[in-house]
Design a protein around this motif. Structure first.
Motif, PDB file in Angstrom:
ATOM      1  N   GLY A  29      68.969  -3.869  72.571  1.00 19.57           N
ATOM      2  CA  GLY A  29      68.485  -2.495  72.430  1.00 19.57           C
ATOM      3  C   GLY A  29      68.173  -1.870  73.778  1.00 19.57           C
ATOM      4  N   VAL A  30      68.955  -2.246  74.801  1.00 17.81           N
ATOM      5  CA  VAL A  30      68.782  -1.737  76.168  1.00 17.81           C
ATOM      6  C   VAL A  30      67.351  -1.995  76.655  1.00 17.81           C
ATOM      7  CG1 VAL A  30      69.405   0.196  77.715  1.00 17.81           C
ATOM      8  CG2 VAL A  30      70.465   0.018  75.496  1.00 17.81           C
ATOM      9  N   ASP A  51      73.397  -7.063  73.342  1.00 17.05           N
ATOM     10  CA  ASP A  51      73.854  -5.694  73.083  1.00 17.05           C
ATOM     11  C   ASP A  51      75.382  -5.662  72.973  1.00 17.05           C
ATOM     12  OD1 ASP A  51      71.834  -3.842  72.659  1.00 17.05           O
ATOM     13  OD2 ASP A  51      71.292  -3.757  74.772  1.00 17.05           O
ATOM     14  N   PHE A  53      77.440  -4.037  74.631  1.00 11.92           N
ATOM     15  CA  PHE A  53      78.071  -3.620  75.896  1.00 11.92           C
ATOM     16  C   PHE A  53      77.397  -4.367  77.043  1.00 11.92           C
ATOM     17  CE2 PHE A  53      75.431  -0.296  73.891  1.00 11.92           C
ATOM     18  CZ  PHE A  53      74.267  -0.472  74.606  1.00 11.92           C
ATOM     19  N   PRO A  54      78.027  -4.406  78.224  1.00 10.72           N
ATOM     20  CA  PRO A  54      77.494  -5.217  79.338  1.00 10.72           C
ATOM     21  C   PRO A  54      76.201  -4.662  79.958  1.00 10.72           C
ATOM     22  CG  PRO A  54      79.832  -4.701  79.652  1.00 10.72           C
ATOM     23  CD  PRO A  54      79.332  -3.827  78.550  1.00 10.72           C
ATOM     24  N   THR A  89      71.879  -1.939  86.519  1.00  8.90           N
ATOM     25  CA  THR A  89      72.463  -0.844  87.294  1.00  8.90           C
ATOM     26  C   THR A  89      73.300   0.084  86.407  1.00  8.90           C
ATOM     27  OG1 THR A  89      74.358  -2.231  87.866  1.00  8.90           O
ATOM     28  CG2 THR A  89      72.545  -2.146  89.457  1.00  8.90           C
ATOM     29  N   LEU A  90      73.724  -0.400  85.242  1.00  8.00           N
ATOM     30  CA  LEU A  90      74.532   0.410  84.331  1.00  8.00           C
ATOM     31  C   LEU A  90      73.657   1.327  83.474  1.00  8.00           C
ATOM     32  CD1 LEU A  90      76.919  -2.457  83.180  1.00  8.00           C
ATOM     33  CD2 LEU A  90      77.383  -0.714  84.906  1.00  8.00           C
ATOM     34  N   HIS A  91      72.416   0.868  83.200  1.00  5.83           N
ATOM     35  CA  HIS A  91      71.452   1.652  82.412  1.00  5.83           C
ATOM     36  C   HIS A  91      70.127   1.583  83.162  1.00  5.83           C
ATOM     37  CE1 HIS A  91      74.395  -0.340  79.689  1.00  5.83           C
ATOM     38  NE2 HIS A  91      74.525   0.875  79.219  1.00  5.83           N
ATOM     39  N   PRO A  92      69.937   2.479  84.150  1.00  2.00           N
ATOM     40  CA  PRO A  92      68.783   2.343  85.052  1.00  2.00           C
ATOM     41  C   PRO A  92      67.420   2.469  84.367  1.00  2.00           C
ATOM     42  CG  PRO A  92      70.384   3.958  85.868  1.00  2.00           C
ATOM     43  CD  PRO A  92      70.782   3.631  84.476  1.00  2.00           C
ATOM     44  N   ASN A  93      67.407   2.918  83.102  1.00  2.54           N
ATOM     45  CA  ASN A  93      66.140   2.983  82.362  1.00  2.54           C
ATOM     46  C   ASN A  93      65.742   1.611  81.818  1.00  2.54           C
ATOM     47  OD1 ASN A  93      68.472   3.214  80.714  1.00  2.54           O
ATOM     48  ND2 ASN A  93      67.252   3.929  78.990  1.00  2.54           N
TER      49      ASN A  93
END
Lengths: 101, 172
Positions: A29-30, A51, A53-54, A89-93
């Motif tokens: 869930g990120v 998840d 995705f990577p 780095t792909l989802h900085p949150n």
């Protein structure tokens, strides 16, 4: 002499498997779960990506997993004491931290 | 300037479509989710091949990977729930807006392409997040469908933040 050699092997085997505890961080869930982790030097940390995705586990200038694919894992042995804030780095949150004692 | 007006009006149309349409049912929500992802996959594929900045190229590739991953889950869930995604006005305006964007981007190259693509990604993810919060999550009846949308929402937030970082960087 033989006993000493055998003990040496045990010692080496101990180091090779990482003498410390292994900690698991699930990426789902990120989010990193747990988002903050306290470990001892010599402990092993395994990040598993659940998840679809990577993600990455990146502490700038300290460590960088690169892309961790779906259902893949990345392992880090904590060698140096300190506080490490990391992110994807792909989802900085998506952020986490590791404290190595 | 003309392009900007076209893009903005596209989003207003999307927002209006979401606001005026009757509350979508689960089959329509599933269709909106799949369409929203597909629209961003199409734009991402274009960026993968046309972008000049390596950051923009990598972002396009990531959009293809991430949104394909979400769509696989969405389709798997719809199949499991025996829900056949149903076309609806929101999906149609998403599709139209996506096609217009691809058409516009196809005519651009170099830095102009990069800027237009990233600007659109920022606006698109903002619009999709608004739709998730105002329409999709509040109206989803099936708990698993709702849970999937809630679970992937932070990925869209991440994409928005990432896109904004690239936007600031390529502005120089």
């Amino acid at each position: 002499m033989r006993i000493a050699a055998a003990l040496g092997l045990v010692l080496i085997a101990g180091f090779a498997h990482g003498a410390g505890t292994t900690h698991l961080v699930v990426m789902d869930g990120v989010k990193y779960e747990p988002a903050s982790l306290r470990v001892k030097r010599g402990d092993t940390i395994v990040w598993v990506n659940k998840d679809p995705f990577p993600h990455t586990v990146t502490a700038k200038g300290q460590f960088d997993s690169g892309s961790i694919g779906v259902d893949r894992r990345w392992t880090l042995v904590a060698r140096k004491a300190g506080h490490y804030a990391y992110l994807c780095t792909l989802h900085p949150n998506m952020q986490g931290s590791v404290d190595v004692e | 300037m003309k392009h900007r007006i076209a893009v903005v009006s596209g989003f207003l149309l999307l927002a209006a479509g979401v606001a005026c349409a009757q509350a979508p049912n689960d089959a329509q929500i599933a269709h909106i989710v799949v369409t929203a992802n597909q629209v961003d996959i199409d734009a991402g594929k274009l960026a993968e091949s046309k972008a000049s900045s390596s950051d923009v190229k990598a972002f396009g590739k990531q959009m293809v990977t991430d949104h394909s991953g979400v769509n696989q889950q969405a389709v798997a869930l719809a199949t499991k729930l025996k829900v056949t995604p149903e076309d609806n006005p929101t999906s149609q305006s998403l599709k139209t807006g996506g096609a217009e964007n691809v058409k516009k981007l196809s005519g651009l190259s170099g830095a102009a392409f990069d800027k237009a693509y990233v600007d659109h990604e920022v606006a698109y993810h903002e619009a999709v997040l608004a739709a998730i919060d105002k329409t999709l999550i509040p109206n989803a009846k099936n708990e698993e469908l709702k849970a999937l949308i809630v679970k992937v929402r932070p990925a869209f937030v991440g994409h928005l933040e990432h896109a904004k970082m690239i936007q600031a960087k390529i502005k120089g």
